[in-house]
Every structure is written in C-alpha cells, then in structure tokens.
Motif scaffolding. Structure first.
Motif, mmCIF file in Angstrom:
data_model
loop_
_atom_site.group_PDB
_atom_site.id
_atom_site.type_symbol
_atom_site.label_atom_id
_atom_site.label_comp_id
_atom_site.label_asym_id
_atom_site.label_seq_id
_atom_site.Cartn_x
_atom_site.Cartn_y
_atom_site.Cartn_z
ATOM 1 N N TYR A 1 0.852 -1.199 0.151
ATOM 2 C CA TYR A 1 0.017 -0.110 -0.017
ATOM 3 C C TYR A 1 0.840 1.159 0.059
ATOM 4 O O TYR A 1 0.743 2.222 0.955
ATOM 5 C CB TYR A 1 -0.777 0.005 1.358
ATOM 6 N N ARG B 1 1.219 3.359 -2.666
ATOM 7 C CA ARG B 1 0.492 4.075 -3.510
ATOM 8 C C ARG B 1 -0.377 5.058 -2.953
ATOM 9 O O ARG B 1 -1.232 4.189 -2.236
ATOM 10 C CB ARG B 1 0.354 3.549 -4.982
ATOM 11 N N TYR B 2 -0.796 6.116 -3.449
ATOM 12 C CA TYR B 2 -1.880 6.960 -2.783
ATOM 13 C C TYR B 2 -2.506 7.762 -3.802
ATOM 14 O O TYR B 2 -2.290 8.383 -4.715
ATOM 15 C CB TYR B 2 -1.271 7.777 -1.825
ATOM 16 N N GLU B 3 -4.019 7.854 -3.266
ATOM 17 C CA GLU B 3 -4.930 8.784 -4.148
ATOM 18 C C GLU B 3 -5.123 9.884 -3.260
ATOM 19 O O GLU B 3 -5.388 9.832 -1.957
ATOM 20 C CB GLU B 3 -6.215 7.882 -4.340
ATOM 21 N N SER C 1 -4.020 10.156 -8.557
ATOM 22 C CA SER C 1 -4.621 8.866 -8.787
ATOM 23 C C SER C 1 -3.790 7.758 -8.193
ATOM 24 O O SER C 1 -4.364 6.494 -7.810
ATOM 25 C CB SER C 1 -5.254 8.695 -9.987
ATOM 26 N N TYR C 2 -2.578 7.978 -8.251
ATOM 27 C CA TYR C 2 -1.486 6.910 -8.003
ATOM 28 C C TYR C 2 -0.130 7.382 -7.566
ATOM 29 O O TYR C 2 0.906 7.226 -8.376
ATOM 30 C CB TYR C 2 -1.290 5.960 -9.127
ATOM 31 N N LEU D 1 -3.608 2.962 -1.902
ATOM 32 C CA LEU D 1 -3.961 2.160 -2.914
ATOM 33 C C LEU D 1 -3.192 0.797 -2.758
ATOM 34 O O LEU D 1 -2.185 0.963 -2.484
ATOM 35 C CB LEU D 1 -4.041 2.950 -4.146
ATOM 36 N N SER E 1 -1.114 -1.900 -4.310
ATOM 37 C CA SER E 1 -0.406 -2.303 -5.389
ATOM 38 C C SER E 1 0.429 -3.451 -5.104
ATOM 39 O O SER E 1 0.371 -4.134 -4.041
ATOM 40 C CB SER E 1 0.816 -1.017 -5.692
ATOM 41 N N ALA F 1 -3.609 -2.400 -13.782
ATOM 42 C CA ALA F 1 -4.128 -1.157 -13.125
ATOM 43 C C ALA F 1 -5.578 -1.505 -12.626
ATOM 44 O O ALA F 1 -6.130 -0.773 -11.529
ATOM 45 C CB ALA F 1 -4.186 0.020 -13.890
#
Lengths: 191, 557
Positions: free
Chosen positions: B69, B71-73, B118-119, B142, B144, B162
C-alpha cells in the motif's frame, strides 16, 4: 338525542313494554326499527366510552410494544452495522500493516540486501586461501569411541575420523575454488 | 345537546408516543449523520469491499509477491480550500505534468472534488497534503503489488495491471484464486448486517521455486550473458521426481514492480512462450526411444561417413569428419549428426515423431503459468512437410520447442522414464481453509526405467568425454550439448546460433534437471558456452537442495 345507555333499566313504564301486551310490543318494535330523523346513524352505533377504553388501551399497548420491538431491532441492526463498518476499517488497517510487514521482511531477508549489510559490517566473501581444512585423525582415539559426546553436544573438533577414511590428496580432485563456499560466490561470480 | 366525553390520559399518551417517535428519529439521524470514525474520515462511496489479493511464497516460505500500500490517491474538496491559486502554485513542483489537469479542475465550477493524484508515491502525497488544510484533503492508500525478486522472477510471476487483474505468468494463471471474492455493503452511510456480504481474501500460493536459487541463477545467467555478449538466454531448473520448477529465469527480463516502463515484448516468458530449435539436445530422445523399443542398443554401430545424403539434402557431422564404425556412445559423445539420422531412420518416421510427442515436444507441457506455447513440429503428411524435414529433425533442426518442453523431456529420462507435468505452485492457502496441496501430476511412463538408467549413463559419458565444462566438483552429472541455427533471425544477413545444454545431477538418482540456453553467444558451441553455466548453476542447486556429493565414494545424504 342520544339515549343514555342503561335506560332500559330505568323502570320507565312508557319505554319498557310489559310482557304480554301485544299491541305495545309491536309498536315498540316498529319504533326501534325506524331510525330517528334527528340523529346520525353512525354516532348512534358508536360504542359507549366504557367499552372503547380497553380497546384503545390494547391498541396503544400493542403499538407501543411493536414500536419498542422495532426500535430494539433497528438499534441492534444499526449497532451491528456500525460494528461491521468499524471491523472493516480495522481489517483494512491490519491488511496494510501486514503487507508492510511482509515487504519489510522480504527486504530484510533479500540476499542482496543481506550481502550489502554484511559488507557494511566488514564481512567479505571467503577466499580460498582463507580456508583452512583441519582433519582430525583417530590415532589416539580408543576403540569404539566414535560417540564421544551426546548427539547435539559434539563440537566439530571432537569428530573422530578413522585413519582409513582420511581423504588422500588426489590429483584429479577439483580445486577448492570450483566449489561454491557460500552464496557469496553464487551471487557475485568471480570475474 | 350531546354530552362531552373526556379522555384525561390521552394527552399523556400522545406525549409518550411523541417522545418515543422523537427518540427513534433522533437515533436514525444520529446513525445516519455521524461519520464513520472519530477522525471524521469520509465514508467510502463504494458499496464493494475489496478483498486483498493473495500473496506468493517460495517453497521455503519466503515472500515472492504481496500486496503493498505504498501508492496513494489524493483528493481535494474545493469548498474547503481557501486559496486554490496559492495551493496550485505551491503544489506545482510536486504535480509535474498533472499540474495542468489540476488547474483545469480547480477552475471548473462544476467540479467539487479534484483528484490531485490517482496513484502517487508517498513523498508526493505527503507534500501535497501538507499544502492544504487537513479538512480539505483526503489521502487514501491504494493497493499495489510488490515483487520481492523484481526482474529476477518477472517472467515467472507476471504482474497485476491497473484494474487489479493478473497478467502473464502465475498472476494470470492463478488470477481467479489470487483475486479473492468481493464483499458488499448496502450503502455509503452504514452497514446493514442483513445485506452485508463479507469479502473472501485472495488465496495465497506457495510456489515451487526457491527464492535464493532463483536470484542466484538470475545473476549467474546475467553475468554470462554479459561475458558471452549474448542477446538473451534462459535457465530452467526442474526437480524431475515432481516436475517442480525450482528456478526459471530468462534474459532480457523486466521488473514487474514497474512493468509499465518495460517493453511489452518482454512480458512473454521465453522459457514457456518462445520457440527455438533444440539442436543436438534432441538426440538422446530419439536414441532412448530406439533403445526402449529394442531397435538399437548402446553398443549398436553404424558406418559414420562424415555426411549422409537424405531426401535430396546432405547432412554433415558438425566436425565434418568420418568416424567409421561408431557406437551409440560415440554418436552422443561426439554429437554426430550422421548417427542421429541413422537412429531416426532406423526408428522410422512414425515412431520417431511418436517418441517426440511422448516426451512432450510440440505440445504444451501443462505448466500452470499463462502464455505457454505449444511448439511447432511439422508431422509427415502435414502442409509444408518435405522428406528432408525428417533428416533435419533427427538432430534437432527444423522443429521448434520451448525451453521448458526440452527440460521436461530430459527430466523424463532423469525420472526413470516417467514424464511429469511441470508446475510452479505446490500449495494453495485459501482464506479460512486448510492448506490444499497441489499433487504432482505424472503424465506417462515414456520409456522404461532401465532404458532411462542406460540413457543417464550414456549422457554421463558425454559430460566425461566431451562436455567437460558441465562436470561438477563432487557430483556426477550427465547431459547433452546443443548448437542450433536460427536462419538470420535478426536480419543481419548471417545465421545465428543458439548454444544450449540440458543435463542433470547426480546421475544415479537425479535431483535436478537444468537447461541452459544462450541466444547468439560469441563462444558459439554449446559445450563451450552453455555447459560451464550448467555446472555453475548445478553447484548452487546442490547447495540449496543439500545434495551430498556422489563422486569419490561420497554417499548421498
């Protein structure tokens, strides 16, 4: 005008037909069968208050009970729902923690990473010249002394090799450098 | 006039009912309007509860792939952003090419929420978050995928796109198990337990590979690719008794952690999805069929005349030398093409191709990874078939197999004639269920155990006599070299060579079969190029598996 309930028991002779008076009984029946023109037929049929009160009470109690049950059910549902929502949040947080721990563990046990850490601590890949092979013969060992110590408590130097099993130098024996001594050599092939 | 009836307790009853209704209404409002947590996090608008994708572990329980986790939105609520222009100016260095999009969204009065990232990576998300009021910015991690071995196992693992779907390799083959089952909640403002369906987490996979071995083999191959100036290569390590793939690496590779940056042509695993003519590595298979059928014996001889004319083509030995009355031992040791044609011709084309089919060439092995190619063997009578095909096929030219097919065929000899289906997953660990072992799948007894032992002895002699580069320090080993030609595959006007070696160790009871293939190496011949790589890999495999030496009287543990 509404006739008071129980009027039949008032003893009024004009309204209480006497038993056996044929013409009066027939007239009374006719009068009772004919609605009076000055009163609503619906109001006339409404039961007296004394009879209505228990019905209302039962209905109110019934609705109250049903309402309480509904409230209790709704409370339970809502509480359980909120508990589920919180558990889902908790689950997500734990999954993230677990994933982070897994990644950290994988990185900590990565052979390349371990090699780098070992190098940083001053360790170097073993060289052939640095390896000393020690063969301990059983020249002085008494017969039958193979098991000198309990299994698991024996040090390598206690290993007794019978003289007949001591390997001899073999010209065809491959050099030590041909044998990977550790993963260092596998990971870092010599140029 | 009508008499009035009084209900003195009616107001109290009404009041009580009103109070009860107010309590209910208040409770409903409280439940609906209250945020999910004390921190005031926004409710997820989604009604789906996504499961976590299953992880992959190696055969010794070390991580190969897992969800991560990192990656972030990042979402902005415009109404709570006091100075959009100032925010944009401060955030532009972190936004990069996305700055124009964010500016456009901030200027659009119809947009209430702006997806800034978004990523994004954590650093960028934290930087942007610090530039806006806490109540205006929402950062959501997010899922990943993290691959511990990176490009060393990229072909084998595949990757997750994705949309969360597995692509290529194990990720694609086991996508249905890995992805789990989504759960459902009834709506955004609460969870009604009657409508709640819990998610089922993805199934973990225990692979057959050894993580350290995979990495070590990858580094060995990469080093030799460099020194041999080869354009590519593959090394496969199989456990013959189970069909377990202990390691499978191919070069050039890609990093599944950053698959989007890689050339899409690299996604296909050359070990299972690319063809090559096996060359002389094929010769033991036809000879095994001939010996097993009683048509030839190891000591059978033929007159080796340096060349043989067959169906209009002349087939020479690779050394252009006549060897006279040569035995099958010599045919293998010297890799004599004339002898290979003799063996195939003696066997007959029908039995020859049936033998190749029985060894699993020209058809998918059934390995549990996506993208396996069947190979290409033109059978007699098929379109494009000419009589000379048979002569070329006899020494491994004019037909295409995958490296895994060739390794599995050699593993059949190593496994006393029993062909096993190669596999990369040995156990499934589903959420809330006991582990489910994946049993090895035997395909067929292709040749007898006695014939297999004979072939292993003959192949040991190949290593002892000619392919000495494949000798191991303390283990007996056997195998066959191969040098095959690609007819100007890269368009430079010259034919290209593929050097390969496929062997096993120890000879008496092989623990591993190793195939080494180098594409267009400088050193050309398989015995000089690929055999030493086999020995190098085999020594590492012996260490990892704990195989005691069986040379010089050593006993196996």
């Amino acid at each position: 005008m509404i006739a008071p309930r129980g009027g039949a028991r008032s003893g009024n002779p004009s309204t209480v037909p006497s038993r056996g008076s044929g013409p009066h009984e027939a007239a009374h029946r006719r009068a009772a069968a004919t609605p009076r023109s000055d009163a609503s037929p619906y109001l006339d049929r409404r039961p007296p208050v004394a009879a209505l009160a228990p019905t209302v009470l039962v209905a109110v109690l019934g609705f109250t009970m049903a309402g309480l049950l509904w409230v209790r059910q709704a409370n339970s549902v809502a509480d359980t729902g909120r508990a589920i929502a919180h558990l889902l949040e908790r689950r997500e947080a734990l999954l993230m923690q677990r994933a982070a721990a897994r990644v950290a563990l994988a990185q900590a046990t990565d052979p390349g990473g371990l090699a780098d850490r070992a190098r940083g601590l001053g360790f170097v890949p073993v060289e052939e010249a640095a390896v000393e092979v020690v063969v301990v013969t059983a020249a002085a060992a008494p017969a039958g002394s193979a098991a000198l110590a309990e299994p698991g408590r024996r040090s390598p130097l206690e290993l007794i090799v019978p003289p007949s099993d001591v390997p001899t130098a073999d010209a065809d024996e491959p050099p030590l450098s041909a044998i990977p001594l550790s993963f260092w050599q596998a990971l870092e092939p010599s140029p | 006039m009508r008499g009035r009836v009084d209900y003195p307790r009616l107001p109290w009853l009404g009041l009580a009912l009103f109070g009860a209704m107010a309590l209910v209404a208040g409770r409903v409002v409280w439940l609906s309007a209250r945020p999910a947590s004390a921190a005031g996090a926004a409710w997820e608008p989604s009604t789906e509860v996504l499961p976590q994708r299953g992880a992959m572990w190696d055969r010794r329980g070390r991580l190969v792939a897992t969800e991560s986790y990192d990656r972030y939105e990042v979402i902005l609520e415009k109404a709570k952003l006091p100075d959009p222009a100032g925010f944009l100016a401060a955030a532009s260095p972190h936004l990069g090419a996305r700055a124009d999009f964010v500016r456009q969204q901030l200027d659009d009065p119809m947009v209430k929420w702006v997806t800034v990232f978004s990523y994004a990576q954590r650093e960028a998300a934290d930087a942007v978050k610090a530039l806006a009021p806490a109540e205006a910015v929402f950062v959501r991690p997010l899922a990943s995928r993290h691959y511990a071995l990176g490009e060393a196992a990229g072909h084998l693992t595949g990757f997750v796109d994705a949309n969360g779907n597995g692509e290529y390799g194990i990720e694609a083959a086991y996508n249905a198990q890995l992805i789990g089952v989504k759960g459902h909640t009834p709506g955004p403002f609460g969870t009604d337990p009657r409508a709640f369906v819990p998610p089922r987490e993805g199934t973990d996979l225990v692979l057959t590979i050894d993580r350290d071995l995979q990495l070590a083999v990858w580094r060995i191959l990469a080093a030799h690719i460099g020194t041999q100036d080869a354009t590519g290569g593959t090394v496969i390590v199989l456990e013959p008794s189970t069909g377990d793939v202990l390691a499978s690496v191919s070069y050039p590779a890609y990093d599944p952690n950053n698959f989007a940056a890689a050339d899409v042509n690299r996604y296909i695993d050359p070990a299972v999805g690319a063809y090559y003519p096996p060359g002389s590595v094929l010769k033991p298979l036809s000879l095994a069929a001939a010996i097993d059928g009683g048509i030839l014996s190891p000591n059978s001889t033929y007159d080796d005349t340096a060349t043989v004319f067959y169906q209009g083509v002349t087939i020479p030995n690779q050394d252009y030398t006549a060897h006279g009355a040569a035995t099958m031992w010599q045919m293998l040791q010297l890799s004599l093409n004339v002898g290979a044609v003799h063996v195939a011709d003696t066997l007959g084309s029908a039995r020859f191709y049936r033998a190749l089919d029985a060894f699993g060439l020209g058809r998918p092995t059934g390995i549990d990874v996506a993208g396996e190619a069947p190979g290409m063997i033109v059978q007699p009578g098929a379109e494009g078939w000419v009589g000379s095909n048979f002569a070329y096929n006899a020494f491994g030219q004019g037909l295409d197999v995958t490296p895994l097919q060739m390794a599995a065929a050699m593993a059949t000899i190593a496994n006393d004639g029993v062909r096993m289906t190669p596999r990369v997953v040995r156990q499934l660990r589903a959420d809330g269920a006991p582990p489910q072992d994946v049993a090895p799948i035997p395909v067929a007894q292709v040749i007898s155990a006695a014939t297999a032992r004979t072939m292993r002895t003959m192949l040991e002699s190949v290593v002892a006599e000619t392919a000495t580069g494949a000798e191991m320090a303390h283990h007996t080993s056997g195998g066959k070299t191969g040098t095959s030609e690609l007819f100007d595959s890269d368009g430079d006007g010259e034919d290209d060579l593929i050097a390969s070696f496929c062997g096993f160790f120890p000879v008496a009871k092989p623990r591993a079969v190793i195939l080494v293939k180098l594409d267009r190496p400088v050193g050309e011949r398989g015995s000089r190029v690929a055999a030493p790589i086999f020995a190098e890999v085999a020594e590492v495999v012996a260490g990892v598996l704990g195989v005691a030496g069986d040379k010089m009287g050593d006993d196996e543990q």
